[in-house]
Design a protein around this motif. Structure first.
Motif, PDB file in Angstrom:
ATOM      1  N   ALA A  58      13.636   3.764   4.722  1.00 19.44           N
ATOM      2  CA  ALA A  58      12.185   3.931   4.868  1.00 19.44           C
ATOM      3  C   ALA A  58      11.437   2.753   4.253  1.00 19.44           C
ATOM      4  O   ALA A  58      10.526   2.183   4.865  1.00 19.44           O
ATOM      5  CB  ALA A  58      11.750   5.240   4.199  1.00 19.44           C
ATOM      6  N   VAL A  59      11.844   2.359   3.049  1.00 24.97           N
ATOM      7  CA  VAL A  59      11.178   1.243   2.365  1.00 24.97           C
ATOM      8  C   VAL A  59      11.413  -0.050   3.144  1.00 24.97           C
ATOM      9  O   VAL A  59      10.520  -0.880   3.283  1.00 24.97           O
ATOM     10  CB  VAL A  59      11.678   1.107   0.913  1.00 24.97           C
ATOM     11  CG1 VAL A  59      11.167  -0.173   0.276  1.00 24.97           C
ATOM     12  CG2 VAL A  59      11.265   2.318   0.083  1.00 24.97           C
ATOM     13  N   GLY A  60      12.620  -0.217   3.673  1.00 22.27           N
ATOM     14  CA  GLY A  60      12.932  -1.421   4.442  1.00 22.27           C
ATOM     15  C   GLY A  60      12.145  -1.502   5.735  1.00 22.27           C
ATOM     16  O   GLY A  60      11.726  -2.574   6.158  1.00 22.27           O
ATOM     17  N   SER A  61      11.929  -0.358   6.383  1.00 21.34           N
ATOM     18  CA  SER A  61      11.169  -0.335   7.639  1.00 21.34           C
ATOM     19  C   SER A  61       9.716  -0.664   7.392  1.00 21.34           C
ATOM     20  O   SER A  61       9.133  -1.504   8.059  1.00 21.34           O
ATOM     21  CB  SER A  61      11.229   1.059   8.266  1.00 21.34           C
ATOM     22  OG  SER A  61      12.465   1.300   8.845  1.00 21.34           O
ATOM     23  N   ASN A  62       9.121   0.050   6.459  1.00 23.32           N
ATOM     24  CA  ASN A  62       7.688  -0.094   6.227  1.00 23.32           C
ATOM     25  C   ASN A  62       7.391   0.438   4.829  1.00 23.32           C
ATOM     26  O   ASN A  62       7.322   1.644   4.609  1.00 23.32           O
ATOM     27  CB  ASN A  62       6.911   0.694   7.284  1.00 23.32           C
ATOM     28  CG  ASN A  62       5.442   0.358   7.274  1.00 23.32           C
ATOM     29  OD1 ASN A  62       4.845   0.133   6.217  1.00 23.32           O
ATOM     30  ND2 ASN A  62       4.836   0.330   8.438  1.00 23.32           N
ATOM     31  N   GLU A  63       7.210  -0.502   3.902  1.00 20.69           N
ATOM     32  CA  GLU A  63       7.049  -0.123   2.497  1.00 20.69           C
ATOM     33  C   GLU A  63       5.795   0.718   2.272  1.00 20.69           C
ATOM     34  O   GLU A  63       5.822   1.712   1.526  1.00 20.69           O
ATOM     35  CB  GLU A  63       6.983  -1.394   1.652  1.00 20.69           C
ATOM     36  CG  GLU A  63       7.209  -1.164   0.177  1.00 20.69           C
ATOM     37  CD  GLU A  63       7.233  -2.460  -0.613  1.00 20.69           C
ATOM     38  OE1 GLU A  63       8.036  -3.345  -0.259  1.00 20.69           O
ATOM     39  OE2 GLU A  63       6.443  -2.571  -1.566  1.00 20.69           O
ATOM     40  N   GLU A  64       4.732   0.327   2.962  1.00 20.35           N
ATOM     41  CA  GLU A  64       3.456   1.067   2.806  1.00 20.35           C
ATOM     42  C   GLU A  64       3.596   2.496   3.282  1.00 20.35           C
ATOM     43  O   GLU A  64       3.157   3.434   2.627  1.00 20.35           O
ATOM     44  CB  GLU A  64       2.351   0.384   3.608  1.00 20.35           C
ATOM     45  CG  GLU A  64       1.549  -0.638   2.821  1.00 20.35           C
ATOM     46  CD  GLU A  64       0.360  -1.128   3.627  1.00 20.35           C
ATOM     47  OE1 GLU A  64       0.397  -2.295   4.049  1.00 20.35           O
ATOM     48  OE2 GLU A  64      -0.570  -0.339   3.835  1.00 20.35           O
ATOM     49  N   ALA A  65       4.187   2.643   4.477  1.00 21.26           N
ATOM     50  CA  ALA A  65       4.345   3.992   5.043  1.00 21.26           C
ATOM     51  C   ALA A  65       5.237   4.834   4.151  1.00 21.26           C
ATOM     52  O   ALA A  65       4.983   6.024   3.942  1.00 21.26           O
ATOM     53  CB  ALA A  65       4.939   3.901   6.458  1.00 21.26           C
ATOM     54  N   ALA A  66       6.284   4.210   3.615  1.00 15.42           N
ATOM     55  CA  ALA A  66       7.183   4.944   2.726  1.00 15.42           C
ATOM     56  C   ALA A  66       6.442   5.398   1.479  1.00 15.42           C
ATOM     57  O   ALA A  66       6.599   6.533   1.016  1.00 15.42           O
ATOM     58  CB  ALA A  66       8.364   4.047   2.335  1.00 15.42           C
ATOM     59  N   ASN A  67       5.609   4.528   0.942  1.00 10.74           N
ATOM     60  CA  ASN A  67       4.831   4.852  -0.256  1.00 10.74           C
ATOM     61  C   ASN A  67       3.879   6.013   0.020  1.00 10.74           C
ATOM     62  O   ASN A  67       3.780   6.957  -0.770  1.00 10.74           O
ATOM     63  CB  ASN A  67       4.040   3.605  -0.685  1.00 10.74           C
ATOM     64  CG  ASN A  67       3.403   3.773  -2.041  1.00 10.74           C
ATOM     65  OD1 ASN A  67       3.933   4.469  -2.904  1.00 10.74           O
ATOM     66  ND2 ASN A  67       2.253   3.143  -2.228  1.00 10.74           N
ATOM     67  N   VAL A  68       3.202   5.938   1.162  1.00 13.32           N
ATOM     68  CA  VAL A  68       2.270   7.007   1.552  1.00 13.32           C
ATOM     69  C   VAL A  68       3.007   8.335   1.758  1.00 13.32           C
ATOM     70  O   VAL A  68       2.469   9.411   1.488  1.00 13.32           O
ATOM     71  CB  VAL A  68       1.506   6.579   2.833  1.00 13.32           C
ATOM     72  CG1 VAL A  68       0.863   7.751   3.521  1.00 13.32           C
ATOM     73  CG2 VAL A  68       0.493   5.498   2.520  1.00 13.32           C
ATOM     74  N   SER A  69       4.268   8.228   2.204  1.00 10.50           N
ATOM     75  CA  SER A  69       5.069   9.446   2.446  1.00 10.50           C
ATOM     76  C   SER A  69       5.631  10.040   1.162  1.00 10.50           C
ATOM     77  O   SER A  69       6.334  11.048   1.206  1.00 10.50           O
ATOM     78  CB  SER A  69       6.246   9.129   3.366  1.00 10.50           C
ATOM     79  OG  SER A  69       5.802   8.526   4.545  1.00 10.50           O
TER      80      SER A  69
END
Lengths: 46, 360
Positions: free
Chosen positions: B236-247
């Protein structure tokens, strides 16, 4: 008040900002492969 | 997010889809197939060519040698792959392997060896030494992960710095005690047997024990990557760090743990290399990260981030070792081998970038 839409699109990691057509990429890869093959043939005295 | 971004559907359904495409689309699909798999195609042709020219290349002893070399290099590739999944890299890997190999070797020299680094030290239990080098690897990984996660520095810069620091540490370590900068050798048979003793024989050719250790590590890493929350967070962090953080993913903790796990894998590689080569110096582990990164990229771990499979890494390491052994059979000089390795990395990365462009 208008809510700001958060942009969370994947930025492409290490390829961030790469602006190139697929055709150009294909040409570059073809050249690299040709150089690799030539190097192996020369190195192996073939 | 996920283990792989390759599209779903079996071979037959994809062939059925291909048949319904227009002429231009068919040409595009064929060129995509060729370019995206160019590395595999080149390697397959090279293997066939080398096997015809030098039939001994595919002999039983040669295959087992290639499998053994694959097993020796697999743990470092599994470690580096985590950093690449985070769309980064780790160029300190080779030096960490060298440091841990030297530490393991220095603590496991024979008691009656005249040039023993620590003359008063008995031969320590292997588990103690293994845990010690794992701790060293984990600490270096922690430092890498901390600076990447906290300061948002690019992993290349952080690991370049730790690479230099670790190299300095190795040089200083080798000056300690009785050693005075010399190559560490005279290892205790308990260590060398543990690593390269015979696991079993195939047609009279011995398969070393470290092949089993590598296989076990691969299964453990597969489990971590695919069956744990940490593994899913990593993708998740590798794909999109921001989205992972929000999740709700703890991005800082995930990045630190990925680099720590990588450090542990480098330490395992160092422990195995120390016993396998039985002679460690400051040059042990030199450029190992280059081979590991190349193997990962060939195996489908993309620099885009969030993509990668353990099976791909195993395949990448195996194919790379196959090529290097093949080039040895062709009597390619060591100097040319560096050029060829560099070109392979460049080509593999160019193909990886092309796949990203095609998706974009």
């Amino acid at each position: 008040m208008k809510r700001e839409k958060q942009s969370i699109k994947n930025d492409g990691g290490l390829y961030r900002g790469v602006k190139m057509s697929l055709r150009t990429a294909d040409i570059i890869i073809t050249v690299l492969v040709a150089v690799l093959v030539a190097t192996v043939l020369i190195a192996g005295n073939i | 997010m996920g283990e792989s971004r390759t599209s779903g559907g079996g071979l037959f359904s994809r062939f059925a889809e291909f048949k319904h495409l227009s002429g231009n689309d068919k040409r595009r699909a064929v060129s995509d197939l060729i370019f995206n798999n160019a590395m595999f195609i080149i390697i397959a042709i090279a293997i066939v060519f080398i096997a015809i020219r030098v039939p001994e290349f595919l002999s039983l002893s040669s295959i087992i040698n290639i499998v053994s070399l694959t097993a020796a290099r697999l743990p470092i590739a599994l470690g580096v792959a985590g950093a690449i999944v985070l769309s980064g890299t780790d160029i300190s890997a080779g030096r960490v392997v060298g440091l841990t190999a030297c530490i393991a070797a220095s603590l496991l020299q024979m008691t009656d060896y005249p040039k023993k680094m620590f003359p008063d030290l008995p031969v320590l239990p292997l588990i103690v030494v293994l845990l010690a080098v794992l701790a060293v690897g984990a600490v270096i990984g922690l430092i890498n992960g901390f600076f990447v996660a906290k300061f948002k520095l690019h992993p290349f810069i952080v690991t370049l710095s730790t690479q230099l620091i670790v190299f300095g540490a190795v040089l200083m370590y080798l000056m300690i005690g009785n050693n005075n900068g010399q190559t560490l050798s005279g290892l205790d048979p308990s260590y060398t047997d543990f690593v390269r003793g015979t696991l079993f024989r195939v047609g009279g050719v011995a398969v070393p024990r470290y092949v089993l250790y590598s296989a076990v590590l691969t299964v453990i890493m597969w489990f971590i990557w695919n069956k744990t929350t940490f593994g899913k967070n990593m993708f998740a962090v590798g794909s999109n760090e921001e989205a992972a953080n929000v999740s709700g993913v703890n991005v800082f903790k995930t990045i630190v743990l990925v680099f720590m796990l990588a450090g542990v894998m480098y330490a395992v590689t160092g422990f195995i290399e120390g016993g396998r080569i039985a002679s460690c110096s400051a040059n042990t582990g030199l450029n190992y990260e280059g081979d590991a990164i190349a193997a990962c990229v060939i195996g489908g771990v993309s620099f885009v981030g969030g993509t990668g499979k353990i099976s791909g890494i195993v395949t990448g390491v195996f194919l790379l070792q196959l090529i290097f052994v093949g080039l040895n059979f062709l009597s390619v000089s060591a100097n040319m081998l560096y050029i060829i390795k560099g070109l392979i990395i460049l080509t593999a990365c160019a193909i990886d970038m092309r796949k990203y462009l095609a998706r974009k």
